[in-house]
Design a protein around this motif. Structure first.
Motif, short mmCIF file in Angstrom:
data_model
loop_
_atom_site.label_atom_id
_atom_site.label_comp_id
_atom_site.label_asym_id
_atom_site.label_seq_id
_atom_site.Cartn_x
_atom_site.Cartn_y
_atom_site.Cartn_z
N PRO A 135 5.66 9.42 1.45
CA PRO A 135 7.13 9.31 1.46
C PRO A 135 7.69 9.57 0.07
O PRO A 135 6.93 9.67 -0.91
CB PRO A 135 7.37 7.87 1.92
N VAL A 136 9.00 9.67 -0.04
CA VAL A 136 9.62 10.11 -1.29
C VAL A 136 9.22 9.22 -2.48
O VAL A 136 9.11 9.69 -3.61
CB VAL A 136 11.16 10.19 -1.14
N SER A 137 8.98 7.95 -2.23
CA SER A 137 8.60 7.06 -3.32
C SER A 137 7.22 7.36 -3.88
O SER A 137 6.87 6.92 -4.97
CB SER A 137 8.65 5.59 -2.83
N GLU B 131 16.12 5.88 1.61
CA GLU B 131 14.94 5.57 2.42
C GLU B 131 15.23 4.39 3.33
O GLU B 131 16.01 3.51 3.00
CB GLU B 131 13.76 5.21 1.52
N GLN C 62 7.13 5.31 6.89
CA GLN C 62 6.08 5.58 5.91
C GLN C 62 4.67 5.51 6.54
O GLN C 62 3.71 6.04 5.99
CB GLN C 62 6.17 4.61 4.73
N HIS D 60 14.11 6.63 8.20
CA HIS D 60 14.50 7.84 7.47
C HIS D 60 13.78 7.99 6.14
O HIS D 60 13.64 7.04 5.37
CB HIS D 60 16.00 7.84 7.19
N ASN D 61 13.31 9.21 5.90
CA ASN D 61 12.82 9.65 4.60
C ASN D 61 13.64 10.89 4.24
O ASN D 61 13.92 11.71 5.12
CB ASN D 61 11.33 10.01 4.68
N PRO D 62 14.05 11.07 2.98
CA PRO D 62 14.91 12.21 2.64
C PRO D 62 14.33 13.56 3.02
O PRO D 62 15.06 14.51 3.29
CB PRO D 62 15.08 12.09 1.12
N HIS E 75 7.41 1.51 10.64
CA HIS E 75 8.14 2.11 9.52
C HIS E 75 7.73 3.57 9.39
O HIS E 75 6.56 3.92 9.62
CB HIS E 75 7.83 1.36 8.22
#
Length: 322
Positions: A318-320, A101, A312, A105-107, A310
């Protein structure tokens, strides 16, 4: 903020919907067909700088467990449609890259990819520029070759510079990396480009960099004028790499050789080889019409449109928080 909540505002979600509507109207008005292709595939990218997510499918018709890959881009499947005489096409879809992350970029992210039959990379750069002007209200973009960018900002000829010249430039610009001599020349060039050139281009209006070294051709044709360079471009704006495009390579055997060379590079770097997408090569053997194609990050485009700092801020979960 609790972890169940989205990281976006309602205004950002409305802006995303409006951006996607603009994109679809843009291509509808140009009679470019919207298509849909699988996210899961038997093949994947061989590029040593890209990593795909993989999963095991236990219900294959073969009766054996099958390794499938989440696509880093819909490119191979879309080119199969082009080989089946689809004409010019575009797609808005999810793409996946096994990377960390970060701000940009986010996966899992949203990609706009399109192919224009009968275009070369210059015509496609103009169309990308028109789209950016419509969405971001930018002035016409600047364009310079990869060679010009290195000579302007580093006083280096990237097509002939040796490893020591590149290491000296890295040291001069305080790029501190362990064992730089172990890097390939392309990796050194990419570090110099990202650390020195990128921060100096595209600050006011988008900047297209084109005609990359042939060793970085990926899926682009080599230039008939100078076979040291490939007919590939990237576009940068306000710190973001927005898009990567090619005058598309159509020779199946040359593409196979490039894939095999990629896997050799992966092995030399201690990475696992990746399965070559045979369906894609079979399609190329039938015939890819002359065309140019480009992939553009929708999330990054939206960040620039609304002034987000950002990624997000423009992705609900986002992935988190996924």
């Amino acid at each position: 903020m609790q972890s169940w909540q989205p990281t976006t505002t309602h205004e950002a979600r409305v802006a995303r919907a409006e951006l996607l509507r603009t994109v679809r109207e843009f291509f509808y008005n140009r009679k470019v067909l919207e298509v849909d292709t699988p996210l899961l595939s038997n093949g994947t990218v061989t590029d040593e700088h890209l990593e795909a997510f993989d999963t095991q499918f236990n219900f294959s018709t073969s009766g054996k467990p099958t390794q499938l890959y989440l696509q880093t881009s819909p490119e191979y499947a879309m080119k199969r449609l082009l080989c089946a005489q689809s004409g010019s096409i575009y797609q808005v879809c999810k793409a996946f890259r096994h990377e960390g992350e970060g701000r940009w970029h986010n996966p899992e992210f949203t990609m706009l990819e399109w192919y224009r039959v009968g275009f070369d990379h210059f015509a496609l750069m103009d169309e990308v520029d028109t789209l950016l002007q419509e969405i971001l209200a930018t002035e016409p973009a600047q364009k310079m070759t990869y060679h010009q960018a290195f000579q302007t900002y580093l006083n280096i000829d990237p097509l002939i510079a040796d490893g020591q010249t590149l290491i000296s430039a890295m040291q001069q610009h305080n790029i501190d990396i362990h064992q730089p001599e172990a890097l390939s020349n392309d990796s050194k060039l990419q570090l110099l480009f990202s650390c020195v050139i990128e921060p100096q281009i595209g600050s006011e209006n988008p900047c297209f960099i084109y005609n990359f070294p042939a060793s970085q051709a990926a899926l682009a044709k080599l230039s008939p004028v100078d076979n040291r360079v490939a007919e590939r471009f990237e576009v940068y704006f306000k710190g973001a790499e927005l898009a990567n495009g090619f005058n598309e390579l159509s020779a199946a055997e040359e593409q196979r050789v490039r894939f095999e060379a990629d896997n050799q590079k992966r092995q030399a770097s201690g990475l696992v080889s990746k399965p070559i997408d045979q369906n894609f090569l079979n399609a190329l053997a039938v015939g890819l019409p002359p065309c140019a194609g480009v992939a553009l990050g929708i999330d990054r485009l939206l960040m620039l449109k609304i002034g987000a700092s950002h990624i997000q801020d423009v992705i609900n979960f986002p992935v988190s928080r996924a």
